[in-house]
Design a protein around this motif. Structure first.
Motif: not given
Length: 467
Positions: A140-164
């Motif tokens: 709730x109290x996080x800035x946009x930059x802090x929220x973007x930093x919370x995203x699991x980019x490596x997990x998203x990439x690995x999951x996308x690769x696995x499914x494809x």
């Protein structure tokens, strides 16, 4: 669509469902624009990828909002309405596209969707209250930059690769071992990343340690994979075996999707008016589903009564819609309220997997059976040099209606055999799904505080007994 759906579920918690829904519609608008302007196959595929990325968020975010913005008494109704919206869109899309494409061409057909999607996105954005934000207090109290930093980019990439890689290995006319092996290596890396490396994982593996959550997700993806066999291949049946025109063949989706909407709404309006266990209701619907698939498998012939076919696909949809609504509410009963947003996202994510998994894996199986049936059929009929015809028949069921004589007989029989094999495979698969759903159980979880109190009581009793 399948690989980015988990990320959209997480983003709706980090930002807000309102913004994620609007962003998804913008992606769909951009994707259909790219598709409509395609001049090469590669250009066309890029457009479909962008469109799928947007589509990955639509139903998941809608499901999350339907749960968060409604009371338990009306939750079933609004989930039924969300299911109805999706299934009506699938039905009308098939019918309208089939009718318009021969008249205006495929490029304008995609181009029309871009401004419509944009207008829908703007309407949704201003319709959802700005006060409806993420229910997760951590963001709730996080800035946009802090929220973007919370995203699991490596997990998203690995999951996308696995499914494809997984879908690539199973979706073609031949099973490709290399992508499957690479997918098998990528999956444990993704799981380890989610457990040990990701601060805010795309799929919280710890939540999946709950038996009810894990088995509910597996049962949902399995049931919907079998369901997609109906959605993709009953129009193929109408085209190839019945010889209907494309515009008319798409109408076969109307009764089955009407059943899907009806089942969800009936369960939501008349029954799901409380919290608690819906174990038997979910299990009953999932157990009856393969019965309708058996009947459909054996009546997918050139001479079967058309009224019976419409009735069975309607009942198939009815049971699916009811099962999905019951399964969701029952899963909420099996989990603690503080993880409900995550659980809803997981269930919707696994349901999103089913479309791609069902079409790719089921399509690969269907094409392999069809290819073998066509080869055997032409050989038995003494018809030689049919390699080019077989190749075209594998890609165009509508071609069957333009054939004559023995060629048409062989093609119709081959398509009938392939459809029967696919639907019977879905029967076996959905029977296993019912067993998996039975393993979810019916007892609600015990809160940690209650566990601690019980442990303290047991400890005191032990001290008294020792004294």
């Amino acid at each position: 669509m399948s690989s980015l759906a988990p990320l959209m579920g997480r983003l709706s918690q980090v930002f807000s469902p309102r913004l994620c829904m609007f962003f998804s519609t913008l992606l769909i608008s951009a994707g259909t624009t790219v598709t409509a302007t395609a001049v090469t196959f590669e250009h066309f595929i890029v457009g479909r990828v962008i469109t799928g990325a947007g589509g990955g968020g639509i139903f998941i975010v809608a499901s999350i909002m339907a749960i968060q913005m409604t009371s338990p008494k009306r939750r079933g109704l609004y989930m039924g309405l969300a299911n109805t919206g999706m299934t009506v869109g699938v039905s009308l899309g098939a019918v309208i596209a089939g009718a318009l494409e021969p008249k205006i061409g495929w490029k304008p057909l995609f181009g029309i969707q871009a401004p419509l999607s944009l207008l829908c996105g703007i309407g949704i954005f201003f319709s959802i209250p700005a006060s409806h934000t993420s229910k997760n207090a951590n963001y709730v109290d996080l800035s946009i930059r802090e929220k973007l930093a919370c995203i699991d980019y490596s997990g998203a990439l690995l999951l996308t690769t696995t499914i494809i890689l997984f879908l690539l290995g199973l979706s073609g006319p031949r099973i490709l071992p290399t992508p499957l092996i690479l997918s098998a290596f990528a999956l444990p890396i993704f799981i380890l990343n989610e457990i040990y490396a990701a601060k805010d994982p795309v799929i919280p593996v710890t939540v999946l340690r709950s038996r009810g959550t894990l088995l509910s997700c597996i049962a949902t993806v399995g049931l919907m994979m079998a369901r997609w066999a109906i959605l993709f291949y009953t129009p193929v049946y109408a085209l190839a075996v019945r010889g209907w025109a494309p515009a008319v063949a798409g109408s076969i989706l109307i009764p089955t999707n009407a059943g899907f909407a009806t089942g969800g709404l009936l369960a939501g309006v008349f029954h799901i008016k409380r919290t608690g266990s819906f174990y038997l209701h979910t299990l009953t619907a999932m157990a009856l589903f393969p019965v309708t698939m058996v009947v459909i498998a054996f009546i997918s012939t050139e001479t079967s009564p058309w009224g019976l076919y419409v009735t069975m696909v309607f009942l198939n949809g009815l049971l699916t819609g009811a099962a999905m609504n019951y399964a969701l509410v029952h899963l909420l009963h099996l989990t603690l309220p503080d993880v409900h947003p995550i659980v809803i996202s997981l269930l919707a994510t696994f349901r999103g997997f089913a479309g791609s998994f069902g079409s790719a894996i089921g399509g690969g199986f269907f094409v392999r059976v069809l290819h073998r049936s066509l080869n055997d059929g032409f050989a038995e009929a003494g018809l030689k040099n049919r390699g080019d015809l077989i190749r075209r028949l594998l890609g165009s069921p509508a071609l069957v209606g333009r054939l004559e004589g023995k060629d048409r007989d062989v093609a119709v029989n081959a398509y009938t055999a392939a459809l029967k094999a696919l639907f019977l495979a879905a029967v076996g698969f959905s029977a296993v799904v019912a067993v998996v759903q039975a393993g979810t159980g019916w007892k609600e979880p015990v809160k940690k505080e209650q566990n601690l109190e019980e442990e303290e009581v047991e400890g005191e009793e032990g001290l008294v007994a020792a004294a």
